[in-house]
Design a protein around this motif. Structure first.
Motif, PDB file in Angstrom:
ATOM      1  N   LYS A 173       0.801  -1.217   0.000  1.00 30.65           N
ATOM      2  CA  LYS A 173       0.000   0.000   0.000  1.00 30.65           C
ATOM      3  C   LYS A 173       0.839   1.275   0.000  1.00 30.65           C
ATOM      4  O   LYS A 173       0.301   2.379   0.054  1.00 30.65           O
ATOM      5  CB  LYS A 173      -0.911   0.037   1.240  1.00 30.65           C
ATOM      6  CG  LYS A 173      -2.152  -0.817   1.158  1.00 30.65           C
ATOM      7  CD  LYS A 173      -3.047  -0.518   2.359  1.00 30.65           C
ATOM      8  CE  LYS A 173      -4.385  -1.245   2.262  1.00 30.65           C
ATOM      9  NZ  LYS A 173      -5.275  -0.886   3.398  1.00 30.65           N
ATOM     10  N   TYR A 174       2.155   1.131  -0.066  1.00 29.16           N
ATOM     11  CA  TYR A 174       3.018   2.292   0.143  1.00 29.16           C
ATOM     12  C   TYR A 174       2.771   3.408  -0.875  1.00 29.16           C
ATOM     13  O   TYR A 174       2.647   4.580  -0.510  1.00 29.16           O
ATOM     14  CB  TYR A 174       4.493   1.881   0.124  1.00 29.16           C
ATOM     15  CG  TYR A 174       5.248   2.390   1.332  1.00 29.16           C
ATOM     16  CD1 TYR A 174       5.206   1.678   2.532  1.00 29.16           C
ATOM     17  CD2 TYR A 174       5.953   3.580   1.295  1.00 29.16           C
ATOM     18  CE1 TYR A 174       5.881   2.145   3.653  1.00 29.16           C
ATOM     19  CE2 TYR A 174       6.623   4.059   2.410  1.00 29.16           C
ATOM     20  CZ  TYR A 174       6.577   3.336   3.584  1.00 29.16           C
ATOM     21  OH  TYR A 174       7.232   3.812   4.693  1.00 29.16           O
ATOM     22  N   GLU A 175       2.708   3.060  -2.135  1.00 28.80           N
ATOM     23  CA  GLU A 175       2.508   4.086  -3.153  1.00 28.80           C
ATOM     24  C   GLU A 175       1.128   4.731  -3.026  1.00 28.80           C
ATOM     25  O   GLU A 175       0.972   5.940  -3.237  1.00 28.80           O
ATOM     26  CB  GLU A 175       2.703   3.493  -4.544  1.00 28.80           C
ATOM     27  CG  GLU A 175       4.154   3.128  -4.840  1.00 28.80           C
ATOM     28  CD  GLU A 175       4.398   2.809  -6.303  1.00 28.80           C
ATOM     29  OE1 GLU A 175       3.407   2.713  -7.068  1.00 28.80           O
ATOM     30  OE2 GLU A 175       5.567   2.661  -6.690  1.00 28.80           O
ATOM     31  N   GLN A 176       0.138   3.935  -2.661  1.00 26.26           N
ATOM     32  CA  GLN A 176      -1.215   4.471  -2.483  1.00 26.26           C
ATOM     33  C   GLN A 176      -1.254   5.498  -1.361  1.00 26.26           C
ATOM     34  O   GLN A 176      -1.801   6.596  -1.530  1.00 26.26           O
ATOM     35  CB  GLN A 176      -2.190   3.337  -2.160  1.00 26.26           C
ATOM     36  CG  GLN A 176      -3.593   3.804  -1.797  1.00 26.26           C
ATOM     37  CD  GLN A 176      -4.448   2.712  -1.172  1.00 26.26           C
ATOM     38  OE1 GLN A 176      -4.096   1.532  -1.210  1.00 26.26           O
ATOM     39  NE2 GLN A 176      -5.564   3.093  -0.584  1.00 26.26           N
ATOM     40  N   VAL A 177      -0.685   5.161  -0.217  1.00 23.25           N
ATOM     41  CA  VAL A 177      -0.752   6.045   0.953  1.00 23.25           C
ATOM     42  C   VAL A 177       0.123   7.279   0.772  1.00 23.25           C
ATOM     43  O   VAL A 177      -0.247   8.384   1.186  1.00 23.25           O
ATOM     44  CB  VAL A 177      -0.351   5.271   2.234  1.00 23.25           C
ATOM     45  CG1 VAL A 177      -0.218   6.219   3.419  1.00 23.25           C
ATOM     46  CG2 VAL A 177      -1.397   4.199   2.544  1.00 23.25           C
ATOM     47  N   CYS A 227       6.421   4.947  -8.513  1.00 22.66           N
ATOM     48  CA  CYS A 227       7.834   4.607  -8.759  1.00 22.66           C
ATOM     49  C   CYS A 227       8.701   4.863  -7.529  1.00 22.66           C
ATOM     50  O   CYS A 227       9.875   5.253  -7.633  1.00 22.66           O
ATOM     51  CB  CYS A 227       8.391   5.375  -9.955  1.00 22.66           C
ATOM     52  SG  CYS A 227       7.470   5.082 -11.488  1.00 22.66           S
ATOM     53  N   LEU A 228       8.134   4.667  -6.349  1.00 26.28           N
ATOM     54  CA  LEU A 228       8.876   4.843  -5.107  1.00 26.28           C
ATOM     55  C   LEU A 228       9.843   3.674  -4.915  1.00 26.28           C
ATOM     56  O   LEU A 228       9.474   2.517  -5.106  1.00 26.28           O
ATOM     57  CB  LEU A 228       7.901   4.913  -3.932  1.00 26.28           C
ATOM     58  CG  LEU A 228       8.461   5.216  -2.546  1.00 26.28           C
ATOM     59  CD1 LEU A 228       9.105   6.602  -2.519  1.00 26.28           C
ATOM     60  CD2 LEU A 228       7.345   5.138  -1.508  1.00 26.28           C
ATOM     61  N   GLU A 229      11.086   3.968  -4.559  1.00 20.41           N
ATOM     62  CA  GLU A 229      12.077   2.928  -4.342  1.00 20.41           C
ATOM     63  C   GLU A 229      11.915   2.350  -2.930  1.00 20.41           C
ATOM     64  O   GLU A 229      12.523   2.825  -1.969  1.00 20.41           O
ATOM     65  CB  GLU A 229      13.487   3.481  -4.541  1.00 20.41           C
ATOM     66  CG  GLU A 229      13.778   3.885  -5.972  1.00 20.41           C
ATOM     67  CD  GLU A 229      15.230   4.292  -6.175  1.00 20.41           C
ATOM     68  OE1 GLU A 229      16.041   4.088  -5.251  1.00 20.41           O
ATOM     69  OE2 GLU A 229      15.547   4.822  -7.246  1.00 20.41           O
ATOM     70  N   LEU A 230      11.105   1.324  -2.826  1.00 14.69           N
ATOM     71  CA  LEU A 230      10.836   0.722  -1.523  1.00 14.69           C
ATOM     72  C   LEU A 230      12.081   0.070  -0.940  1.00 14.69           C
ATOM     73  O   LEU A 230      12.203  -0.068   0.284  1.00 14.69           O
ATOM     74  CB  LEU A 230       9.702  -0.289  -1.646  1.00 14.69           C
ATOM     75  CG  LEU A 230       8.327   0.311  -1.954  1.00 14.69           C
ATOM     76  CD1 LEU A 230       7.296  -0.788  -2.171  1.00 14.69           C
ATOM     77  CD2 LEU A 230       7.889   1.241  -0.832  1.00 14.69           C
ATOM     78  N   ALA A 231      13.019  -0.326  -1.798  1.00 16.62           N
ATOM     79  CA  ALA A 231      14.270  -0.904  -1.303  1.00 16.62           C
ATOM     80  C   ALA A 231      15.022   0.100  -0.438  1.00 16.62           C
ATOM     81  O   ALA A 231      15.675  -0.277   0.545  1.00 16.62           O
ATOM     82  CB  ALA A 231      15.144  -1.352  -2.475  1.00 16.62           C
ATOM     83  N   SER A 232      14.923   1.384  -0.768  1.00 17.28           N
ATOM     84  CA  SER A 232      15.581   2.421   0.021  1.00 17.28           C
ATOM     85  C   SER A 232      14.937   2.554   1.396  1.00 17.28           C
ATOM     86  O   SER A 232      15.617   2.745   2.407  1.00 17.28           O
ATOM     87  CB  SER A 232      15.527   3.765  -0.716  1.00 17.28           C
ATOM     88  OG  SER A 232      16.284   3.721  -1.897  1.00 17.28           O
ATOM     89  N   VAL A 233      13.607   2.448   1.433  1.00 16.36           N
ATOM     90  CA  VAL A 233      12.891   2.521   2.711  1.00 16.36           C
ATOM     91  C   VAL A 233      13.277   1.333   3.592  1.00 16.36           C
ATOM     92  O   VAL A 233      13.561   1.493   4.795  1.00 16.36           O
ATOM     93  CB  VAL A 233      11.371   2.558   2.472  1.00 16.36           C
ATOM     94  CG1 VAL A 233      10.618   2.582   3.801  1.00 16.36           C
ATOM     95  CG2 VAL A 233      10.984   3.764   1.627  1.00 16.36           C
ATOM     96  N   LEU A 234      13.319   0.153   3.008  1.00 15.80           N
ATOM     97  CA  LEU A 234      13.722  -1.044   3.751  1.00 15.80           C
ATOM     98  C   LEU A 234      15.163  -0.923   4.247  1.00 15.80           C
ATOM     99  O   LEU A 234      15.485  -1.324   5.373  1.00 15.80           O
ATOM    100  CB  LEU A 234      13.574  -2.280   2.863  1.00 15.80           C
ATOM    101  CG  LEU A 234      12.150  -2.746   2.600  1.00 15.80           C
ATOM    102  CD1 LEU A 234      12.089  -3.654   1.379  1.00 15.80           C
ATOM    103  CD2 LEU A 234      11.582  -3.467   3.818  1.00 15.80           C
ATOM    104  N   GLU A 235      16.030  -0.358   3.422  1.00 18.87           N
ATOM    105  CA  GLU A 235      17.431  -0.185   3.817  1.00 18.87           C
ATOM    106  C   GLU A 235      17.545   0.767   5.005  1.00 18.87           C
ATOM    107  O   GLU A 235      18.304   0.524   5.945  1.00 18.87           O
ATOM    108  CB  GLU A 235      18.242   0.345   2.634  1.00 18.87           C
ATOM    109  CG  GLU A 235      19.725   0.486   2.928  1.00 18.87           C
ATOM    110  CD  GLU A 235      20.518   0.995   1.738  1.00 18.87           C
ATOM    111  OE1 GLU A 235      21.718   1.298   1.916  1.00 18.87           O
ATOM    112  OE2 GLU A 235      19.945   1.093   0.626  1.00 18.87           O
ATOM    113  N   SER A 236      16.775   1.842   4.985  1.00 19.67           N
ATOM    114  CA  SER A 236      16.801   2.803   6.098  1.00 19.67           C
ATOM    115  C   SER A 236      16.355   2.150   7.397  1.00 19.67           C
ATOM    116  O   SER A 236      16.920   2.414   8.468  1.00 19.67           O
ATOM    117  CB  SER A 236      15.914   4.005   5.779  1.00 19.67           C
ATOM    118  OG  SER A 236      16.462   4.784   4.746  1.00 19.67           O
TER     119      SER A 236
END
Length: 224
Positions: free
Chosen positions: A129-133, A138-147
């Motif tokens: 749901k990340y892009e929806q919220v 085209c959000l780089e979810l890998a960057s969020v997980l890395e943080s």
């Protein structure tokens, strides 16, 4: 630093400390529930607050202000964030960073330079749901997980937090904890209405979350 706002004294933004709060201008997400929506546009520098003004205020309040919270907007978008925080640390102030976690390289650099004492990262939604919220494609979810992983292993005080916005249901909270492997230091926040959007509380979701928190899920509540 493009500064969009400054709160001189806060008793709630840095746990257990008297803090000043610096709001940076500009954000790379477009969350519909954002309470600081005027800070989203990076080109809106209408406040005209200069870093020097903030340093001057803090120097006059030496011994009265314990910490500075750097929030936004998204602070890690600021190219001279490290320089700004170095000046705060030179004044022997504690520094807390609020971030959405989309810039892990900036987080890592701040930690390597020992510029942070506390980190708060927003986990907006389950991954699906990340892009929806966030209203961002085209959000780089890998960057969020890395943080998330950087923060969990940093050795500093930290918290993860999720705002229970209208796009989320109670069942999304355990999904967030599973997606990001969060076992502690997790806060579920109430969603407040803004000038642009009226938010009604979902008492049924809150009831279920309260039941889960008492049983086997480790999170706390804020603002309900």
């Amino acid at each position: 630093m493009n500064i969009g706002g400054f709160v001189k004294t806060s008793f709630v933004d840095y746990p257990g400390k008297i803090a000043s709060v610096v709001f940076t201008q500009g954000c790379n997400l477009r969350c519909g529930y954002c309470h600081n929506f005027r800070l989203i546009d990076e080109n809106d520098g209408s406040t005209g607050i200069l870093p020097e003004e903030i340093f001057e205020f803090l120097a006059k309040r030496k011994g009265m202000i314990d910490a500075v919270v750097v929030t936004g907007g998204e602070p890690t978008l600021q190219k001279d964030l490290n320089v700004f925080i170095k000046e705060l640390k030179a004044m022997s102030l504690l520094v807390k960073l609020d971030t959405n976690g989309t810039n892990p390289d900036s987080l890592r650099a701040l930690m390597e330079d020992k510029l942070l004492d506390f980190i708060a990262m927003d986990l907006k939604a389950p991954l699906r749901k990340y892009e929806q919220v966030t209203g961002t494609s085209c959000l780089e979810l890998a960057s969020v997980l890395e943080s998330v992983e950087i923060i969990k292993s940093c050795g500093l005080a930290y918290e993860f937090r999720t705002t229970l916005c209208p796009e989320l249901e109670a069942e999304d909270i355990p999904k967030i904890m599973l997606d990001f492997e969060i076992a502690s230091n997790y806060v579920v926040q109430s969603c407040r209405s803004t000038e642009l959007k009226k938010v009604s509380s979902n008492k049924q979701d809150l009831k279920r979350l309260t039941q889960w928190s008492k049983k086997n899920l480790s999170f706390s509540f804020r603002g309900f």
